[in-house]
Design a protein around this motif. Structure first.
Motif, PDB file in Angstrom:
ATOM      1  N   GLU B 276       0.836  -1.195   0.000  1.00 35.91           N
ATOM      2  CA  GLU B 276       0.000   0.000   0.000  1.00 35.91           C
ATOM      3  C   GLU B 276       0.877   1.254   0.000  1.00 35.91           C
ATOM      4  N   LEU B 277       1.891   1.249   0.868  1.00 33.94           N
ATOM      5  CA  LEU B 277       2.808   2.392   0.940  1.00 33.94           C
ATOM      6  C   LEU B 277       3.564   2.600  -0.367  1.00 33.94           C
ATOM      7  N   VAL B 278       4.104   1.503  -0.899  1.00 34.19           N
ATOM      8  CA  VAL B 278       4.892   1.582  -2.133  1.00 34.19           C
ATOM      9  C   VAL B 278       4.018   2.084  -3.271  1.00 34.19           C
ATOM     10  N   PHE B 279       2.834   1.511  -3.402  1.00 33.49           N
ATOM     11  CA  PHE B 279       1.945   1.879  -4.510  1.00 33.49           C
ATOM     12  C   PHE B 279       1.435   3.311  -4.365  1.00 33.49           C
ATOM     13  N   GLN B 280       1.203   3.734  -3.121  1.00 34.50           N
ATOM     14  CA  GLN B 280       0.763   5.119  -2.902  1.00 34.50           C
ATOM     15  C   GLN B 280       1.849   6.103  -3.345  1.00 34.50           C
ATOM     16  N   GLY B 281       3.116   5.685  -3.182  1.00 37.65           N
ATOM     17  CA  GLY B 281       4.219   6.533  -3.610  1.00 37.65           C
ATOM     18  C   GLY B 281       4.365   6.565  -5.125  1.00 37.65           C
ATOM     19  N   LEU B 282       3.873   5.511  -5.786  1.00 31.41           N
ATOM     20  CA  LEU B 282       4.045   5.405  -7.233  1.00 31.41           C
ATOM     21  C   LEU B 282       2.973   6.148  -7.999  1.00 31.41           C
ATOM     22  N   SER B 283       1.747   6.060  -7.503  1.00 33.90           N
ATOM     23  CA  SER B 283       0.655   6.565  -8.320  1.00 33.90           C
ATOM     24  C   SER B 283      -0.535   6.957  -7.476  1.00 33.90           C
ATOM     25  N   GLU B 284      -1.307   7.909  -8.002  1.00 29.36           N
ATOM     26  CA  GLU B 284      -2.564   8.284  -7.387  1.00 29.36           C
ATOM     27  C   GLU B 284      -3.541   7.111  -7.448  1.00 29.36           C
ATOM     28  N   HIS B 285      -3.402   6.343  -8.512  1.00 29.84           N
ATOM     29  CA  HIS B 285      -4.328   5.219  -8.732  1.00 29.84           C
ATOM     30  C   HIS B 285      -3.759   3.944  -8.129  1.00 29.84           C
ATOM     31  N   TRP B 286      -3.253   4.073  -6.906  1.00 28.12           N
ATOM     32  CA  TRP B 286      -2.557   2.956  -6.277  1.00 28.12           C
ATOM     33  C   TRP B 286      -3.467   1.764  -6.030  1.00 28.12           C
ATOM     34  N   GLN B 287      -4.764   2.034  -5.878  1.00 25.81           N
ATOM     35  CA  GLN B 287      -5.665   0.908  -5.590  1.00 25.81           C
ATOM     36  C   GLN B 287      -5.778  -0.040  -6.777  1.00 25.81           C
ATOM     37  N   LEU B 288      -5.554   0.531  -7.984  1.00 29.43           N
ATOM     38  CA  LEU B 288      -5.542  -0.297  -9.185  1.00 29.43           C
ATOM     39  C   LEU B 288      -4.374  -1.284  -9.118  1.00 29.43           C
ATOM     40  N   LEU B 289      -3.218  -0.793  -8.680  1.00 29.74           N
ATOM     41  CA  LEU B 289      -2.034  -1.649  -8.556  1.00 29.74           C
ATOM     42  C   LEU B 289      -2.259  -2.710  -7.474  1.00 29.74           C
ATOM     43  N   MET B 290      -2.859  -2.257  -6.374  1.00 30.00           N
ATOM     44  CA  MET B 290      -3.136  -3.162  -5.259  1.00 30.00           C
ATOM     45  C   MET B 290      -4.071  -4.285  -5.713  1.00 30.00           C
TER      46      MET B 290
END
Lengths: 252, 318
Positions: B276-290
């Motif tokens: 969650e932390l890593v993806f939040q740092g990567l993109s606004e759309h982190w939930q898509l990555l999650m």
């Protein structure tokens, strides 16, 4: 005469408009093997399901050693000393042979609401499990995962589990189904040994085994009892000959 | 078993690293580790249901959140709650709530169980959301952390982030060990038998309802324990701590890490929060990555991340 363990009176079960079992009465005494035979669809499995509490009867009564147990749930009936095996192997496939028998034996504890000692430290339970495994001819296979066993061995696990609950009455639904000749002979010999100090109700299609084991036979056709009596009487009954034994499906 | 020994060694190494953490890491990482440990306790409690009893609950946050709310409710306004009374209150309260909900829920099976647990949890959510209890939809601040004074002696200070970390670490280790013992007990074996074949357990003479209800209650109590420390760390409680979103997240932690192994639940909690932390740092759309990650794990690692290390562990008992 030996004590009546199981007394069934006018037991019926309807599925919608279909009377799967209709007015069946029978008795099974201590030390007696009572075989229920009949063609597919005769209602044998429905009958055994009512006796084990898997299925509530529509009407009639089931008594265990004089006590009315009609409509009790399967766990209650089991704890009253009824051990059941299933036609379709009904075991714990991911567990080992030992754990299957052990959990069955554990069911005889007054309660399994014990949280802090390892289950495997219950010595009496372990011993009961080992006895059942030995009786079912599975010695040396304790550590094997049941899913990895042959069909015949899984049938033996089924029987080991039933024995591990130390039952008075055994309800065996086609214990020989899918077994090879050698395994069958071993199970028939085991059942003969068990017959002395158990009451046994057996549903089986293997007629050689039935006539080798049974003291009493009940022939069911279309949910009703066609004939009941000693093997000699059943063999010589014209009605049975016509309906079942003489037919093409005698060994299906 | 060799895999057991390897797991024990790994466990000890991880434990030593956790003990050493505050000596080498800054406040941010210690607080992150505290949060992961709290969620790990929460995930282990759900794994008892999902992975061992075969009861897939989608309302487990109700017990976490209830435990959290009891921290706030146990405290007089602007004052500290007593740690030694509020902790048993939170755990006991969550257990009672779980027993009440479980009494109805464990009568149902499969998808109906999911629906019933979700529905009950939403009822609890709206009780706190729509009434004035503890600040309604805004929630409430915990002005002062629970007071740990015992006959004038204060063994630790929950407002100190290092102290809190070690207390949470001790709670985590205790919860892990207790659950391990319980799972190996006669009760634990019954629960696992119910997951594999409930019908056969009944025909062997086990009144399965009773055992499922007790498992549900224990899981609720442990979730309440996690919730208590969640509230203490966060310094506030709000209805989201009871919500289905959190219930879904903790279920994903269990699936991600691997159901039916307590270590899996721990790994899942850590992986989930770190991703969650890593993806939040990567993109606004982190939930898509999650979401993509969860789907990939579900497709290619049916036994979760822990399944990589112990491919045969699940369900192998006896």
């Amino acid at each position: 005469m030996a004590e009546v363990v199981l007394a069934v009176e006018r037991l019926s079960r309807n599925f919608g408009g279909l009377a799967a079992v209709s007015g069946v009465s029978l008795e099974c005494r201590m030390g007696e093997v009572h075989a229920v035979i009949g063609p597919n669809g005769a209602g044998k499995s429905t009958l055994i399901n009512m006796l084990s509490g898997d299925l509530p009867p529509t009407s009639g009564t089931v008594r265990l050693r004089g006590r009315d147990v009609t409509g009790l749930t399967a766990d209650r009936i089991s704890r009253l000393g009824v051990g059941r095996s299933y036609q379709k192997t009904n075991v714990f496939l991911p567990f080992t042979v030992f754990e299957n028998a052990r959990i069955a034996a554990q069911s005889r504890l007054a309660s399994s609401l014990r949280f802090f000692r390892p289950a495997t430290a219950l010595r009496a339970v372990n011993e009961a499990a080992e006895r059942a495994i030995a009786a079912a001819g599975l010695e040396g296979r304790e550590g094997a995962t049941v899913a990895s066993l042959s069909h015949g061995e899984q049938r033996q696990v089924e029987i080991a589990m039933t024995l591990a609950t130390d039952p008075t009455l055994l309800l065996l639904d086609e214990p020989l189904a899918g077994m090879g000749a050698e395994e069958s002979a071993r199970i028939v010999a085991l059942l003969q040994r068990l017959a002395a100090d158990h009451a046994m109700l057996l549903v089986e299609h293997d007629m050689d085994a039935v006539f080798a084991l049974a003291d009493t036979l009940t022939v069911m056709v279309n949910g009703v009892v066609l004939e009941s009596g000693t093997p000699e009487r059943i063999r010589s009954s014209q009605a049975v000959q016509d309906a079942y034994l003489g037919g093409d499906e005698a060994h299906d | 078993m060799r895999s057991d020994r390897a797991a024990t060694v790994l466990l000890i190494v991880v434990l030593l690293a956790l003990v050493a953490l505050p000596a080498v890491a800054g406040k941010y990482y210690v607080q992150l580790a505290t949060k992961i440990l709290i969620m790990a306790v929460f995930a282990m409690s759900l794994d008892l249901l999902v992975g061992y009893a075969g009861l897939v609950s989608l309302g487990h946050a109700a017990f976490f959140g209830f435990g959290a709310y009891l921290v706030a409710l146990a405290a007089p306004q602007y004052q500290a709650a007593n740690f030694w009374t509020s902790l048993p209150l939170a755990v006991g309260g969550a257990a009672l709530l779980a027993a009440a909900i479980g009494f109805f829920a464990v009568r149902t099976q499969g998808v109906y169980f999911i629906m019933v647990t979700l529905a009950f949890a939403q009822m609890v959510y709206y009780v706190f959301h729509d009434t004035k209890i503890a600040g309604g939809s805004d929630g409430i601040f915990i002005d002062v952390r629970p007071d740990t004074a015992l006959f004038g002696w204060t063994p630790f200070d929950l407002a100190n982030f290092v102290h809190l970390y070690f207390v949470v670490l001790a709670v985590f280790v205790a919860a892990y060990l207790v659950l391990r013992v319980v799972l190996a007990s006669p009760f634990g074996r019954v629960v696992q038998g119910i997951r594999v074949n409930e019908h056969r357990m009944k025909s062997l003479g086990f009144p399965t309802f009773r055992y499922k209800l007790v498992a549900f209650t224990i899981a609720g109590a442990v979730a309440g324990l996690a919730g208590y420390f969640g509230a203490v760390q966060y310094g506030a409680v709000n209805p989201e701590m009871l919500g289905w979103h959190l219930s879904g997240s903790v279920l994903m932690m269990v699936i991600l890490g691997g159901m039916g192994t307590l270590a899996g639940a721990v790994i899942g909690a850590a992986a989930f929060l770190l991703l969650e932390l890593v993806f939040q740092g990567l993109s606004e759309h982190w939930q898509l990555l999650m979401g993509t990650t969860i789907v990939l794990v579900a497709l290619f690692l049916p036994n979760g991340i822990a399944g990589l290390a112990w491919p045969l562990q699940r369900g192998r008992s006896g």
